[in-house]
Design a protein around this motif. Structure first.
Motif, PDB file in Angstrom:
ATOM      1  N   MET A  93       0.854  -1.180   0.000  1.00  0.00           N
ATOM      2  CA  MET A  93       0.000   0.000   0.000  1.00  0.00           C
ATOM      3  C   MET A  93       0.892   1.233   0.000  1.00  0.00           C
ATOM      4  SD  MET A  93      -2.987   1.139   2.639  1.00  0.00           S
ATOM      5  CE  MET A  93      -4.250   0.166   1.862  1.00  0.00           C
ATOM      6  N   SER A  94       0.485   2.242  -0.744  1.00  0.00           N
ATOM      7  CA  SER A  94       1.269   3.465  -0.819  1.00  0.00           C
ATOM      8  C   SER A  94       1.023   4.334   0.420  1.00  0.00           C
ATOM      9  CB  SER A  94       0.884   4.245  -2.067  1.00  0.00           C
ATOM     10  OG  SER A  94      -0.416   4.782  -1.940  1.00  0.00           O
ATOM     11  N   LYS A  95       1.938   5.267   0.599  1.00  0.00           N
ATOM     12  CA  LYS A  95       1.790   6.186   1.733  1.00  0.00           C
ATOM     13  C   LYS A  95       0.525   7.030   1.588  1.00  0.00           C
ATOM     14  CE  LYS A  95       5.799   8.200   1.661  1.00  0.00           C
ATOM     15  NZ  LYS A  95       6.931   9.063   1.994  1.00  0.00           N
ATOM     16  N   ALA A  96       0.189   7.393   0.359  1.00  0.00           N
ATOM     17  CA  ALA A  96      -0.999   8.221   0.131  1.00  0.00           C
ATOM     18  C   ALA A  96      -2.274   7.471   0.531  1.00  0.00           C
ATOM     19  CB  ALA A  96      -1.073   8.639  -1.327  1.00  0.00           C
ATOM     20  N   LYS A  97      -2.359   6.199   0.170  1.00  0.00           N
ATOM     21  CA  LYS A  97      -3.534   5.411   0.544  1.00  0.00           C
ATOM     22  C   LYS A  97      -3.597   5.222   2.056  1.00  0.00           C
ATOM     23  CE  LYS A  97      -4.186   2.841  -3.718  1.00  0.00           C
ATOM     24  NZ  LYS A  97      -4.256   1.503  -4.318  1.00  0.00           N
ATOM     25  N   ALA A  98      -2.432   5.052   2.674  1.00  0.00           N
ATOM     26  CA  ALA A  98      -2.394   4.894   4.125  1.00  0.00           C
ATOM     27  C   ALA A  98      -2.849   6.182   4.812  1.00  0.00           C
ATOM     28  CB  ALA A  98      -0.978   4.514   4.574  1.00  0.00           C
ATOM     29  N   LYS A  99      -2.425   7.321   4.288  1.00  0.00           N
ATOM     30  CA  LYS A  99      -2.853   8.611   4.846  1.00  0.00           C
ATOM     31  C   LYS A  99      -4.364   8.779   4.681  1.00  0.00           C
ATOM     32  CE  LYS A  99       0.264  11.372   6.584  1.00  0.00           C
ATOM     33  NZ  LYS A  99       0.310  11.569   8.011  1.00  0.00           N
ATOM     34  N   ALA A 100      -4.883   8.369   3.528  1.00  0.00           N
ATOM     35  CA  ALA A 100      -6.322   8.472   3.286  1.00  0.00           C
ATOM     36  C   ALA A 100      -7.094   7.629   4.290  1.00  0.00           C
ATOM     37  CB  ALA A 100      -6.649   8.036   1.861  1.00  0.00           C
ATOM     38  N   LYS A 101      -6.564   6.449   4.606  1.00  0.00           N
ATOM     39  CA  LYS A 101      -7.220   5.585   5.586  1.00  0.00           C
ATOM     40  C   LYS A 101      -7.220   6.254   6.960  1.00  0.00           C
ATOM     41  CE  LYS A 101      -7.274   1.229   5.254  1.00  0.00           C
ATOM     42  NZ  LYS A 101      -7.268  -0.205   5.223  1.00  0.00           N
ATOM     43  N   GLN A 102      -6.132   6.948   7.290  1.00  0.00           N
ATOM     44  CA  GLN A 102      -6.066   7.653   8.569  1.00  0.00           C
ATOM     45  C   GLN A 102      -7.104   8.770   8.624  1.00  0.00           C
ATOM     46  OE1 GLN A 102      -2.064   8.819   9.820  1.00  0.00           O
ATOM     47  NE2 GLN A 102      -1.261   7.252   8.455  1.00  0.00           N
ATOM     48  N   VAL A 103      -7.232   9.509   7.537  1.00  0.00           N
ATOM     49  CA  VAL A 103      -8.205  10.604   7.486  1.00  0.00           C
ATOM     50  C   VAL A 103      -9.625  10.051   7.590  1.00  0.00           C
ATOM     51  CG1 VAL A 103      -9.167  12.424   6.012  1.00  0.00           C
ATOM     52  CG2 VAL A 103      -6.686  12.163   6.224  1.00  0.00           C
ATOM     53  N   LYS A 104      -9.889   8.969   6.858  1.00  0.00           N
ATOM     54  CA  LYS A 104     -11.207   8.340   6.916  1.00  0.00           C
ATOM     55  C   LYS A 104     -11.522   7.903   8.346  1.00  0.00           C
ATOM     56  CE  LYS A 104     -13.750   4.392   5.105  1.00  0.00           C
ATOM     57  NZ  LYS A 104     -13.637   3.152   4.330  1.00  0.00           N
ATOM     58  N   GLY A 105     -10.531   7.346   9.025  1.00  0.00           N
ATOM     59  CA  GLY A 105     -10.711   6.926  10.409  1.00  0.00           C
ATOM     60  C   GLY A 105     -10.996   8.101  11.330  1.00  0.00           C
ATOM     61  N   LYS A 106     -10.296   9.199  11.082  1.00  0.00           N
ATOM     62  CA  LYS A 106     -10.499  10.402  11.892  1.00  0.00           C
ATOM     63  C   LYS A 106     -11.923  10.921  11.718  1.00  0.00           C
ATOM     64  CE  LYS A 106      -7.980  13.354  14.330  1.00  0.00           C
ATOM     65  NZ  LYS A 106      -7.473  13.006  15.639  1.00  0.00           N
ATOM     66  N   LEU A 107     -12.394  10.923  10.470  1.00  0.00           N
ATOM     67  CA  LEU A 107     -13.763  11.377  10.209  1.00  0.00           C
ATOM     68  C   LEU A 107     -14.789  10.449  10.850  1.00  0.00           C
ATOM     69  CD1 LEU A 107     -13.414  12.406   6.465  1.00  0.00           C
ATOM     70  CD2 LEU A 107     -13.717  13.932   8.432  1.00  0.00           C
ATOM     71  N   LYS A 108     -14.541   9.151  10.767  1.00  0.00           N
ATOM     72  CA  LYS A 108     -15.471   8.183  11.355  1.00  0.00           C
ATOM     73  C   LYS A 108     -15.499   8.338  12.875  1.00  0.00           C
ATOM     74  CE  LYS A 108     -16.077   4.079   9.560  1.00  0.00           C
ATOM     75  NZ  LYS A 108     -15.915   2.662   9.167  1.00  0.00           N
ATOM     76  N   GLU A 109     -14.331   8.570  13.469  1.00  0.00           N
ATOM     77  CA  GLU A 109     -14.278   8.771  14.918  1.00  0.00           C
ATOM     78  C   GLU A 109     -15.063  10.023  15.309  1.00  0.00           C
ATOM     79  OE1 GLU A 109     -11.075   9.192  18.592  1.00  0.00           O
ATOM     80  OE2 GLU A 109     -10.364   9.350  16.529  1.00  0.00           O
ATOM     81  N   ALA A 110     -14.886  11.103  14.542  1.00  0.00           N
ATOM     82  CA  ALA A 110     -15.604  12.347  14.830  1.00  0.00           C
ATOM     83  C   ALA A 110     -17.112  12.160  14.670  1.00  0.00           C
ATOM     84  CB  ALA A 110     -15.111  13.460  13.911  1.00  0.00           C
ATOM     85  N   ALA A 111     -17.515  11.430  13.636  1.00  0.00           N
ATOM     86  CA  ALA A 111     -18.946  11.166  13.435  1.00  0.00           C
ATOM     87  C   ALA A 111     -19.492  10.345  14.596  1.00  0.00           C
ATOM     88  CB  ALA A 111     -19.166  10.432  12.116  1.00  0.00           C
ATOM     89  N   GLY A 112     -18.707   9.405  15.087  1.00  0.00           N
ATOM     90  CA  GLY A 112     -19.125   8.596  16.226  1.00  0.00           C
ATOM     91  C   GLY A 112     -19.294   9.425  17.484  1.00  0.00           C
ATOM     92  N   LYS A 113     -18.395  10.395  17.658  1.00  0.00           N
ATOM     93  CA  LYS A 113     -18.516  11.285  18.825  1.00  0.00           C
ATOM     94  C   LYS A 113     -19.786  12.124  18.714  1.00  0.00           C
ATOM     95  CE  LYS A 113     -13.658  11.717  20.031  1.00  0.00           C
ATOM     96  NZ  LYS A 113     -12.498  12.617  20.119  1.00  0.00           N
ATOM     97  N   THR A 114     -20.039  12.620  17.507  1.00  0.00           N
ATOM     98  CA  THR A 114     -21.223  13.451  17.288  1.00  0.00           C
ATOM     99  C   THR A 114     -22.503  12.655  17.543  1.00  0.00           C
ATOM    100  OG1 THR A 114     -20.040  14.772  15.652  1.00  0.00           O
ATOM    101  CG2 THR A 114     -22.439  14.884  15.607  1.00  0.00           C
TER     102      THR A 114
END
Length: 58
Positions: A1-22
């Protein structure tokens, strides 16, 4: 997996975590944190792979 895809997964996780908090959804928060951690691990692996490829002592 490329670094860009890994970063995208991190961002997606951050958004999902924020949505879960909301939504006050602990399960979604945990999924988001898990995605972030997987993304960080994959990014680290990609960096290590790049270093091995660039290493003059193959």
């Amino acid at each position: 997996m490329s670094k860009a895809k890994a970063k995208a997964k991190q961002v997606k996780g951050k958004l999902k975590e924020a949505a879960g908090k909301t939504a006050d959804d602990r399960s979604m928060q945990a999924e988001g944190r898990g995605e972030q951690l997987r993304g960080k691990a994959q990014e680290t692996a990609a960096r290590a792979g790049e270093r091995v490829k660039k290493s003059p002592n193959k």
